[in-house]
Design a protein around this motif. Structure first.
Motif, mmCIF file in Angstrom:
data_model
loop_
_atom_site.group_PDB
_atom_site.id
_atom_site.type_symbol
_atom_site.label_atom_id
_atom_site.label_comp_id
_atom_site.label_asym_id
_atom_site.label_seq_id
_atom_site.Cartn_x
_atom_site.Cartn_y
_atom_site.Cartn_z
ATOM 1 N N GLY A 109 0.820 -1.202 0.000
ATOM 2 C CA GLY A 109 0.000 0.000 0.000
ATOM 3 C C GLY A 109 0.854 1.251 0.000
ATOM 4 N N GLY A 110 0.195 2.399 -0.164
ATOM 5 C CA GLY A 110 0.913 3.659 -0.142
ATOM 6 C C GLY A 110 0.110 4.774 -0.758
ATOM 7 N N LEU A 111 0.807 5.868 -1.035
ATOM 8 C CA LEU A 111 0.202 7.046 -1.653
ATOM 9 C C LEU A 111 0.538 7.053 -3.137
ATOM 10 C CD1 LEU A 111 -1.159 9.868 -1.526
ATOM 11 C CD2 LEU A 111 1.106 10.785 -0.942
ATOM 12 N N VAL A 112 -0.477 7.230 -3.964
ATOM 13 C CA VAL A 112 -0.273 7.233 -5.407
ATOM 14 C C VAL A 112 -1.175 8.304 -6.014
ATOM 15 C CG1 VAL A 112 -2.013 5.450 -5.812
ATOM 16 C CG2 VAL A 112 -0.166 5.764 -7.464
ATOM 17 N N GLN A 113 -0.735 8.887 -7.117
ATOM 18 C CA GLN A 113 -1.545 9.897 -7.797
ATOM 19 C C GLN A 113 -2.655 9.239 -8.612
ATOM 20 O OE1 GLN A 113 1.127 12.327 -10.120
ATOM 21 N NE2 GLN A 113 1.679 13.569 -8.344
ATOM 22 N N PRO A 114 -3.733 9.954 -8.852
ATOM 23 C CA PRO A 114 -4.786 9.417 -9.720
ATOM 24 C C PRO A 114 -4.210 8.986 -11.060
ATOM 25 C CG PRO A 114 -5.567 11.390 -8.632
ATOM 26 C CD PRO A 114 -4.097 11.275 -8.290
ATOM 27 N N GLY A 115 -4.665 7.827 -11.526
ATOM 28 C CA GLY A 115 -4.159 7.248 -12.752
ATOM 29 C C GLY A 115 -2.968 6.336 -12.563
ATOM 30 N N GLY A 116 -2.419 6.318 -11.355
ATOM 31 C CA GLY A 116 -1.260 5.498 -11.073
ATOM 32 C C GLY A 116 -1.607 4.052 -10.772
ATOM 33 N N SER A 117 -0.578 3.291 -10.415
ATOM 34 C CA SER A 117 -0.729 1.861 -10.155
ATOM 35 C C SER A 117 -0.058 1.469 -8.846
ATOM 36 C CB SER A 117 -0.103 1.045 -11.289
ATOM 37 O OG SER A 117 -0.740 1.297 -12.524
ATOM 38 N N LEU A 118 -0.578 0.424 -8.252
ATOM 39 C CA LEU A 118 0.024 -0.219 -7.091
ATOM 40 C C LEU A 118 -0.216 -1.712 -7.194
ATOM 41 C CD1 LEU A 118 -1.042 1.963 -3.987
ATOM 42 C CD2 LEU A 118 1.276 1.704 -4.899
ATOM 43 N N ARG A 119 0.669 -2.487 -6.575
ATOM 44 C CA ARG A 119 0.435 -3.920 -6.459
ATOM 45 C C ARG A 119 0.485 -4.303 -4.994
ATOM 46 N NH1 ARG A 119 3.333 -9.437 -8.716
ATOM 47 N NH2 ARG A 119 4.901 -8.979 -7.127
#
Length: 120
Positions: A9-19
């Motif tokens: 988890g974490g902080l991401v900008q709109p349109g970004g990705s996380l796994r």
């Protein structure tokens, strides 16, 4: 001792990705129905996606086409690839495992959760 540990988890900008990853121990992972849930502040915990022991998948309408659930039985780990993230995806994400116990039914285990924040 049965344990599920989420990470990624974490902080991401709109349109970004996380796994996200969910590492399991103390359970027969390959036999379990695995799932990701999420809970935003002041809201109920909702199902995001699930994957059966034979790799069948199911997704909430709100994440279809953006999220992909998968599992690696050799590593006792489940994943959630999240693409095109939106602010509405902000929540604590939990993994769960439903372990069949034969005639005794099913036992459900939960991880501690990992925060995902989508914000510019």
């Amino acid at each position: 001792q049965e344990q599920l540990v989420e990470s990624g988890g974490g902080l991401v900008q709109p349109g970004g990705s996380l796994r996200l990853s969910c590492a399991a121990s103390g359970i027969i992972f390959s036999r379990c129905l695995m799932a990701w849930y999420r809970q935003a502040p002041g809201k109920q915990r909702d199902l995001v996606a699930s994957i059966t022991s034979d790799f069948g998948t199911n997704y909430a309408d709100s994440v279809k086409g953006r999220f992909t659930i998968s599992r690696d039985n050799a590593k006792n780990t489940m994943y959630l690839q999240m693409n095109s993230l939106k602010p509405d995806d902000t929540a604590v994400y939990y993994c769960s495992a439903d372990e069949p116990m034969g005639r005794y039914g099913t036992l459900t285990y939960w991880g501690q959760g990992t925060q995902v924040t989508v914000s510019s």
